[in-house]
Design an enzyme around this catalytic site. Sequence first.
Site, PDB file in Angstrom:
ATOM      1  N   GLU A 180       0.869  -1.176   0.000  1.00 25.40           N
ATOM      2  CA  GLU A 180       0.000   0.000   0.000  1.00 25.40           C
ATOM      3  C   GLU A 180       0.901   1.220   0.000  1.00 25.40           C
ATOM      4  O   GLU A 180       1.698   1.410   0.918  1.00 25.40           O
ATOM      5  CB  GLU A 180      -0.884   0.020   1.251  1.00 25.40           C
ATOM      6  N   ASP A 206      -5.778  10.407   9.092  1.00 25.25           N
ATOM      7  CA  ASP A 206      -4.520   9.862   9.597  1.00 25.25           C
ATOM      8  C   ASP A 206      -4.097  10.542  10.886  1.00 25.25           C
ATOM      9  O   ASP A 206      -4.353  11.722  11.102  1.00 25.25           O
ATOM     10  CB  ASP A 206      -3.421  10.030   8.537  1.00 25.25           C
TER      11      ASP A 206
END
Length: 266
Positions: free
Chosen positions: A49, A60
């Site tokens: 990823e 995040d």
Amino acid sequence: MSRIARRFEALRAAGRKALIPYVTAGDPNPDNTVPLMHAMVAAGADIIELGVPFSDPMADGPVIQQACERALRHHVSLRQVIGMVKTFREQDAETPVVLMGYLNPVEIMGYEAFAIAAASAGVDGLLTVDLPPEESHDLVQVLRSHGVDPIFLLAPTSHEARIKRICDAASGFVYYVSLKGVTGAATLDVDAVAEKLAAIRAHTDLPLGVGFGIRDADSAARVSRVADAVVVGSALVNRIAEHEQDPEAGRRVVSELLAEMRKAMD
């Protein structure tokens, strides 16, 4: 059959689970990314990823936010990230690569232009963390028409109708976020994860990956008993940050952690 489907089929046949590391492209500098990708594969990664740096990565936590900042200091763009995958493909035609990021850079590039460039570079999937499935139809159609898997997130709070909608839209695999909150958050309840995965499996035959909260070999092994794939991000990005001035050492410690996880999962 897509590269992602082939990889999961081979793992299933071998009785193994996928190890999926996440790193931010261009962190700590653009020259580090392709060697890091190869090092992770050598350490046991099954799928990579690759995070697309974004100026406002709201899903995040601080670890990956700072990784985006480090990459953006080098002005790393979506087109450059696609170029990194193309370079990676010169030596590795087998390991699937999924781009993970936010919708804005894809919209600016244009869905069709993105899908064409991504597919020709060897990108296998796209996970846009801020695109709700209700609004994803156009992008999903374009990605699928070029052989790029649209990958979606499910959360502990996802209700049954949403699970069904996401499973219908997704291909490649489904990514279950094991914790509420942002990436890099705290403790992992594997029993609760197993229960939720059973509910998701009622709606799809796609492999189920689990991320958020996987920090070490022990947590990777525990999650691998209930999931088809284990996704590890912040624990790796932390190590890259600690060795920002020595990317080669960063690659080494990332590889060591992945090798420990791979061994524990097998």
